[in-house]
Design a protein around this motif. Sequence first.
Motif, PDB file in Angstrom:
ATOM      1  N   ASP A  18       0.830  -1.203   0.000  1.00 22.85           N
ATOM      2  CA  ASP A  18       0.000   0.000   0.000  1.00 22.85           C
ATOM      3  C   ASP A  18       0.866   1.256   0.000  1.00 22.85           C
ATOM      4  O   ASP A  18       2.091   1.174  -0.107  1.00 22.85           O
ATOM      5  CB  ASP A  18      -0.988  -0.023   1.164  1.00 22.85           C
ATOM      6  CG  ASP A  18      -0.321  -0.036   2.524  1.00 22.85           C
ATOM      7  OD1 ASP A  18       0.888   0.269   2.615  1.00 22.85           O
ATOM      8  OD2 ASP A  18      -1.012  -0.331   3.519  1.00 22.85           O
ATOM      9  N   SER A  19       0.232   2.393   0.133  1.00 21.98           N
ATOM     10  CA  SER A  19       0.956   3.672   0.074  1.00 21.98           C
ATOM     11  C   SER A  19       1.904   3.870   1.255  1.00 21.98           C
ATOM     12  O   SER A  19       2.815   4.684   1.187  1.00 21.98           O
ATOM     13  CB  SER A  19      -0.027   4.839   0.004  1.00 21.98           C
ATOM     14  OG  SER A  19      -0.853   4.858   1.153  1.00 21.98           O
ATOM     15  N   PHE A  20       1.701   3.111   2.336  1.00 24.37           N
ATOM     16  CA  PHE A  20       2.606   3.172   3.489  1.00 24.37           C
ATOM     17  C   PHE A  20       3.752   2.168   3.364  1.00 24.37           C
ATOM     18  O   PHE A  20       4.597   2.078   4.236  1.00 24.37           O
ATOM     19  CB  PHE A  20       1.843   2.907   4.785  1.00 24.37           C
ATOM     20  CG  PHE A  20       0.807   3.943   5.080  1.00 24.37           C
ATOM     21  CD1 PHE A  20       1.166   5.186   5.569  1.00 24.37           C
ATOM     22  CD2 PHE A  20      -0.527   3.680   4.846  1.00 24.37           C
ATOM     23  CE1 PHE A  20       0.204   6.149   5.837  1.00 24.37           C
ATOM     24  CE2 PHE A  20      -1.499   4.637   5.101  1.00 24.37           C
ATOM     25  CZ  PHE A  20      -1.128   5.875   5.604  1.00 24.37           C
ATOM     26  N   LEU A  21       3.734   1.358   2.300  1.00 24.47           N
ATOM     27  CA  LEU A  21       4.714   0.299   2.027  1.00 24.47           C
ATOM     28  C   LEU A  21       4.570  -0.885   2.976  1.00 24.47           C
ATOM     29  O   LEU A  21       5.524  -1.605   3.239  1.00 24.47           O
ATOM     30  CB  LEU A  21       6.145   0.841   1.994  1.00 24.47           C
ATOM     31  CG  LEU A  21       6.389   1.983   1.007  1.00 24.47           C
ATOM     32  CD1 LEU A  21       7.845   2.420   1.057  1.00 24.47           C
ATOM     33  CD2 LEU A  21       5.999   1.614  -0.403  1.00 24.47           C
ATOM     34  N   ASN A  22       3.345  -1.102   3.494  1.00 25.63           N
ATOM     35  CA  ASN A  22       3.027  -2.345   4.175  1.00 25.63           C
ATOM     36  C   ASN A  22       3.003  -3.436   3.110  1.00 25.63           C
ATOM     37  O   ASN A  22       2.636  -3.176   1.961  1.00 25.63           O
ATOM     38  CB  ASN A  22       1.660  -2.261   4.858  1.00 25.63           C
ATOM     39  CG  ASN A  22       1.640  -1.208   5.940  1.00 25.63           C
ATOM     40  OD1 ASN A  22       2.509  -1.160   6.792  1.00 25.63           O
ATOM     41  ND2 ASN A  22       0.632  -0.360   5.897  1.00 25.63           N
ATOM     42  N   LEU A  23       3.380  -4.663   3.460  1.00 29.51           N
ATOM     43  CA  LEU A  23       3.545  -5.727   2.480  1.00 29.51           C
ATOM     44  C   LEU A  23       2.568  -6.868   2.704  1.00 29.51           C
ATOM     45  O   LEU A  23       2.335  -7.287   3.841  1.00 29.51           O
ATOM     46  CB  LEU A  23       4.969  -6.290   2.557  1.00 29.51           C
ATOM     47  CG  LEU A  23       6.109  -5.283   2.477  1.00 29.51           C
ATOM     48  CD1 LEU A  23       7.432  -5.970   2.788  1.00 29.51           C
ATOM     49  CD2 LEU A  23       6.142  -4.631   1.111  1.00 29.51           C
ATOM     50  N   ARG A  24       2.019  -7.409   1.628  1.00 25.94           N
ATOM     51  CA  ARG A  24       1.198  -8.624   1.664  1.00 25.94           C
ATOM     52  C   ARG A  24       1.952  -9.690   0.891  1.00 25.94           C
ATOM     53  O   ARG A  24       2.227  -9.526  -0.305  1.00 25.94           O
ATOM     54  CB  ARG A  24      -0.159  -8.357   1.025  1.00 25.94           C
ATOM     55  CG  ARG A  24      -1.091  -9.525   1.108  1.00 25.94           C
ATOM     56  CD  ARG A  24      -2.452  -9.151   0.570  1.00 25.94           C
ATOM     57  NE  ARG A  24      -3.175 -10.356   0.226  1.00 25.94           N
ATOM     58  CZ  ARG A  24      -4.105 -10.402  -0.706  1.00 25.94           C
ATOM     59  NH1 ARG A  24      -4.428  -9.321  -1.382  1.00 25.94           N
ATOM     60  NH2 ARG A  24      -4.717 -11.535  -0.960  1.00 25.94           N
ATOM     61  N   ILE A  25       2.307 -10.769   1.565  1.00 24.56           N
ATOM     62  CA  ILE A  25       3.161 -11.806   0.998  1.00 24.56           C
ATOM     63  C   ILE A  25       2.455 -13.157   1.118  1.00 24.56           C
ATOM     64  O   ILE A  25       1.845 -13.455   2.144  1.00 24.56           O
ATOM     65  CB  ILE A  25       4.521 -11.847   1.727  1.00 24.56           C
ATOM     66  CG1 ILE A  25       5.182 -10.474   1.662  1.00 24.56           C
ATOM     67  CG2 ILE A  25       5.442 -12.900   1.127  1.00 24.56           C
ATOM     68  CD1 ILE A  25       6.401 -10.340   2.530  1.00 24.56           C
ATOM     69  N   THR A  26       2.561 -13.984   0.079  1.00 24.52           N
ATOM     70  CA  THR A  26       1.962 -15.313   0.094  1.00 24.52           C
ATOM     71  C   THR A  26       3.050 -16.379  -0.047  1.00 24.52           C
ATOM     72  O   THR A  26       4.188 -16.067  -0.376  1.00 24.52           O
ATOM     73  CB  THR A  26       0.906 -15.459  -1.025  1.00 24.52           C
ATOM     74  OG1 THR A  26       0.189 -16.670  -0.840  1.00 24.52           O
ATOM     75  CG2 THR A  26       1.524 -15.445  -2.398  1.00 24.52           C
ATOM     76  N   GLU A  27       2.666 -17.640   0.198  1.00 21.71           N
ATOM     77  CA  GLU A  27       3.606 -18.769   0.139  1.00 21.71           C
ATOM     78  C   GLU A  27       4.835 -18.474   1.011  1.00 21.71           C
ATOM     79  O   GLU A  27       5.967 -18.733   0.645  1.00 21.71           O
ATOM     80  CB  GLU A  27       4.031 -19.060  -1.296  1.00 21.71           C
ATOM     81  CG  GLU A  27       2.883 -19.357  -2.239  1.00 21.71           C
ATOM     82  CD  GLU A  27       3.285 -19.372  -3.691  1.00 21.71           C
ATOM     83  OE1 GLU A  27       4.483 -19.546  -3.991  1.00 21.71           O
ATOM     84  OE2 GLU A  27       2.395 -19.190  -4.532  1.00 21.71           O
ATOM     85  N   THR A  28       4.575 -17.931   2.182  1.00 19.75           N
ATOM     86  CA  THR A  28       5.632 -17.402   3.042  1.00 19.75           C
ATOM     87  C   THR A  28       6.276 -18.463   3.919  1.00 19.75           C
ATOM     88  O   THR A  28       5.592 -19.288   4.531  1.00 19.75           O
ATOM     89  CB  THR A  28       5.051 -16.292   3.947  1.00 19.75           C
ATOM     90  OG1 THR A  28       4.338 -15.371   3.135  1.00 19.75           O
ATOM     91  CG2 THR A  28       6.147 -15.576   4.694  1.00 19.75           C
ATOM     92  N   GLU A  29       7.598 -18.407   3.967  1.00 21.64           N
ATOM     93  CA  GLU A  29       8.379 -19.249   4.870  1.00 21.64           C
ATOM     94  C   GLU A  29       8.973 -18.355   5.947  1.00 21.64           C
ATOM     95  O   GLU A  29       9.419 -17.251   5.660  1.00 21.64           O
ATOM     96  CB  GLU A  29       9.543 -19.917   4.126  1.00 21.64           C
ATOM     97  CG  GLU A  29       9.121 -20.832   3.012  1.00 21.64           C
ATOM     98  CD  GLU A  29      10.314 -21.344   2.219  1.00 21.64           C
ATOM     99  OE1 GLU A  29      11.437 -20.804   2.364  1.00 21.64           O
ATOM    100  OE2 GLU A  29      10.120 -22.280   1.448  1.00 21.64           O
ATOM    101  N   GLU A  30       8.984 -18.844   7.184  1.00 18.75           N
ATOM    102  CA  GLU A  30       9.581 -18.101   8.293  1.00 18.75           C
ATOM    103  C   GLU A  30      10.958 -18.684   8.606  1.00 18.75           C
ATOM    104  O   GLU A  30      11.109 -19.897   8.724  1.00 18.75           O
ATOM    105  CB  GLU A  30       8.693 -18.175   9.531  1.00 18.75           C
ATOM    106  CG  GLU A  30       9.196 -17.333  10.680  1.00 18.75           C
ATOM    107  CD  GLU A  30       8.231 -17.330  11.840  1.00 18.75           C
ATOM    108  OE1 GLU A  30       8.150 -16.311  12.518  1.00 18.75           O
ATOM    109  OE2 GLU A  30       7.558 -18.359  12.065  1.00 18.75           O
TER     110      GLU A  30
END
Length: 90
Positions: free
Chosen positions: A49-61
């Motif tokens: 978004d405009s704040f540079l928050n990220l939405r990530i999928t297939e995520t590994e920790e």
Amino acid sequence: MLLSLMENYYNKKPLILSPKNFIQKLKGKIICVQLKWGITYKGKLLAFDSFLNLRITETEEWVEEKKIGLIGEIFIRCNNVSYIYNLGSN
């Protein structure tokens, strides 16, 4: 000869890449996000978004270079990010 080299040097425009442009180029690619406290997430960048928050999928920790597990889709708030880089083009 020297004059033409100097003209080429001084006429070059610097590469300016804003954070928004940088992240836009990563959209749909596999990225690595390092958080401020050392946890790393690797996955495919779906959106931001405009704040540079990220939405990530297939995520590994990952913690201390050890894979903790696959956690699926996540949202990372921008103020928690230390750095982001591209892991691949898929």
